[in-house]
Design a protein around this motif. Structure first.
Motif, PDB file in Angstrom:
ATOM      1  N   GLU A  32      -9.431   6.329  15.111  1.00  0.00           N
ATOM      2  CA  GLU A  32      -7.966   6.343  15.085  1.00  0.00           C
ATOM      3  C   GLU A  32      -7.477   5.016  14.516  1.00  0.00           C
ATOM      4  N   VAL A  33      -6.579   5.118  13.526  1.00  0.00           N
ATOM      5  CA  VAL A  33      -6.090   3.940  12.811  1.00  0.00           C
ATOM      6  C   VAL A  33      -4.568   3.879  12.934  1.00  0.00           C
ATOM      7  N   ASP A  34      -4.074   2.889  13.664  1.00  0.00           N
ATOM      8  CA  ASP A  34      -2.636   2.682  13.826  1.00  0.00           C
ATOM      9  C   ASP A  34      -2.104   1.994  12.571  1.00  0.00           C
ATOM     10  N   ILE A  35      -1.216   2.670  11.857  1.00  0.00           N
ATOM     11  CA  ILE A  35      -0.733   2.110  10.593  1.00  0.00           C
ATOM     12  C   ILE A  35       0.140   0.883  10.781  1.00  0.00           C
ATOM     13  N   LYS A  36       0.649   0.673  11.991  1.00  0.00           N
ATOM     14  CA  LYS A  36       1.505  -0.492  12.241  1.00  0.00           C
ATOM     15  C   LYS A  36       0.719  -1.679  12.794  1.00  0.00           C
ATOM     16  N   ALA A  37      -0.540  -1.481  13.155  1.00  0.00           N
ATOM     17  CA  ALA A  37      -1.344  -2.573  13.703  1.00  0.00           C
ATOM     18  C   ALA A  37      -1.718  -3.594  12.638  1.00  0.00           C
ATOM     19  N   ASP A  38      -1.787  -3.141  11.392  1.00  0.00           N
ATOM     20  CA  ASP A  38      -2.166  -4.017  10.278  1.00  0.00           C
ATOM     21  C   ASP A  38      -1.530  -3.436   9.021  1.00  0.00           C
ATOM     22  N   PRO A  39      -0.783  -4.235   8.261  1.00  0.00           N
ATOM     23  CA  PRO A  39      -0.159  -3.721   7.036  1.00  0.00           C
ATOM     24  C   PRO A  39      -1.157  -3.087   6.063  1.00  0.00           C
ATOM     25  N   ALA A  40      -2.392  -3.539   6.089  1.00  0.00           N
ATOM     26  CA  ALA A  40      -3.416  -2.971   5.200  1.00  0.00           C
ATOM     27  C   ALA A  40      -3.680  -1.500   5.521  1.00  0.00           C
ATOM     28  N   ASN A  41      -3.497  -1.111   6.780  1.00  0.00           N
ATOM     29  CA  ASN A  41      -3.702   0.291   7.160  1.00  0.00           C
ATOM     30  C   ASN A  41      -2.678   1.197   6.488  1.00  0.00           C
ATOM     31  N   GLU A  42      -1.432   0.779   6.506  1.00  0.00           N
ATOM     32  CA  GLU A  42      -0.369   1.561   5.859  1.00  0.00           C
ATOM     33  C   GLU A  42      -0.566   1.582   4.338  1.00  0.00           C
ATOM     34  N   ASP A  43      -0.951   0.453   3.774  1.00  0.00           N
ATOM     35  CA  ASP A  43      -1.216   0.386   2.332  1.00  0.00           C
ATOM     36  C   ASP A  43      -2.334   1.350   1.940  1.00  0.00           C
ATOM     37  N   TYR A  44      -3.398   1.383   2.738  1.00  0.00           N
ATOM     38  CA  TYR A  44      -4.522   2.274   2.470  1.00  0.00           C
ATOM     39  C   TYR A  44      -4.065   3.733   2.514  1.00  0.00           C
ATOM     40  N   LEU A  45      -3.296   4.063   3.535  1.00  0.00           N
ATOM     41  CA  LEU A  45      -2.802   5.432   3.685  1.00  0.00           C
ATOM     42  C   LEU A  45      -2.024   5.875   2.448  1.00  0.00           C
ATOM     43  N   ILE A  46      -1.125   5.054   1.985  1.00  0.00           N
ATOM     44  CA  ILE A  46      -0.294   5.407   0.831  1.00  0.00           C
ATOM     45  C   ILE A  46      -1.131   5.441  -0.448  1.00  0.00           C
ATOM     46  N   GLU A  47      -2.000   4.451  -0.620  1.00  0.00           N
ATOM     47  CA  GLU A  47      -2.809   4.384  -1.839  1.00  0.00           C
ATOM     48  C   GLU A  47      -3.814   5.534  -1.925  1.00  0.00           C
ATOM     49  N   LYS A  48      -4.533   5.786  -0.863  1.00  0.00           N
ATOM     50  CA  LYS A  48      -5.600   6.797  -0.892  1.00  0.00           C
ATOM     51  C   LYS A  48      -5.094   8.202  -0.587  1.00  0.00           C
ATOM     52  N   GLY A  49      -4.085   8.295   0.284  1.00  0.00           N
ATOM     53  CA  GLY A  49      -3.573   9.612   0.673  1.00  0.00           C
ATOM     54  C   GLY A  49      -2.480  10.124  -0.237  1.00  0.00           C
ATOM     55  N   GLY A  50      -1.758   9.201  -0.855  1.00  0.00           N
ATOM     56  CA  GLY A  50      -0.724   9.591  -1.795  1.00  0.00           C
ATOM     57  C   GLY A  50       0.624   9.907  -1.181  1.00  0.00           C
ATOM     58  N   GLN A  51       0.725   9.834   0.138  1.00  0.00           N
ATOM     59  CA  GLN A  51       2.005  10.099   0.806  1.00  0.00           C
ATOM     60  C   GLN A  51       2.231   9.050   1.877  1.00  0.00           C
ATOM     61  N   ASP A  52       3.492   8.815   2.165  1.00  0.00           N
ATOM     62  CA  ASP A  52       3.833   7.827   3.187  1.00  0.00           C
ATOM     63  C   ASP A  52       4.300   8.526   4.460  1.00  0.00           C
ATOM     64  N   MET A  53       3.409   9.342   5.022  1.00  0.00           N
ATOM     65  CA  MET A  53       3.734  10.028   6.269  1.00  0.00           C
ATOM     66  C   MET A  53       2.483  10.170   7.127  1.00  0.00           C
ATOM     67  N   VAL A  54       2.723  10.351   8.402  1.00  0.00           N
ATOM     68  CA  VAL A  54       1.658  10.542   9.380  1.00  0.00           C
ATOM     69  C   VAL A  54       2.014  11.753  10.242  1.00  0.00           C
ATOM     70  N   PRO A  55       1.033  12.359  10.893  1.00  0.00           N
ATOM     71  CA  PRO A  55      -0.370  12.002  10.926  1.00  0.00           C
ATOM     72  C   PRO A  55      -1.079  12.378   9.641  1.00  0.00           C
ATOM     73  N   CYS A  56      -2.181  11.693   9.412  1.00  0.00           N
ATOM     74  CA  CYS A  56      -3.031  11.987   8.258  1.00  0.00           C
ATOM     75  C   CYS A  56      -4.477  11.845   8.699  1.00  0.00           C
ATOM     76  N   LEU A  57      -5.236  12.912   8.535  1.00  0.00           N
ATOM     77  CA  LEU A  57      -6.659  12.879   8.831  1.00  0.00           C
ATOM     78  C   LEU A  57      -7.415  12.767   7.516  1.00  0.00           C
TER      79      LEU A  57
END
Length: 96
Positions: A32-57
């Protein structure tokens, strides 16, 4: 071996729904990766997932959005189509 990473935001009710399903059904092996615990987590989600929303598995490097889709995937791949339901909140994702 397949790698599973669930990106979530603590305040998102749909993330809570997925996390509750995982907990109620004792599913293990999902990081489990909290996107607010580290800005890099949110950046990874947007870069690799292509969307800025959660949840994302992330299933290896493939992103899956929508809480109901994630729960169904977990039900099918971890619980042989069974499992205790999570609370129904309506909707499926939260914007960041």
């Amino acid at each position: 071996m397949t790698q599973y990473r669930l990106f979530y935001k603590e305040t998102c009710p749909f993330c809570k729904k997925v996390r509750s399903f995982i907990e109620k059904n004792h599913i293990e092996g999902i990081e489990e990766v909290d996107i607010k615990a580290d800005p890099a987590n949110e950046d990874y989600l947007i870069e690799k997932g292509g969307q800025d929303m959660v949840p994302c598995l992330f299933i290896d490097d493939q992103a899956m959005y929508e809480s109901e889709d994630i729960i169904q995937y977990l039900r099918d791949h971890f619980l042989d189509g069974q499992g205790e339901d999570a609370d129904d909140l309506g909707g499926n994702t939260c914007p960041l």
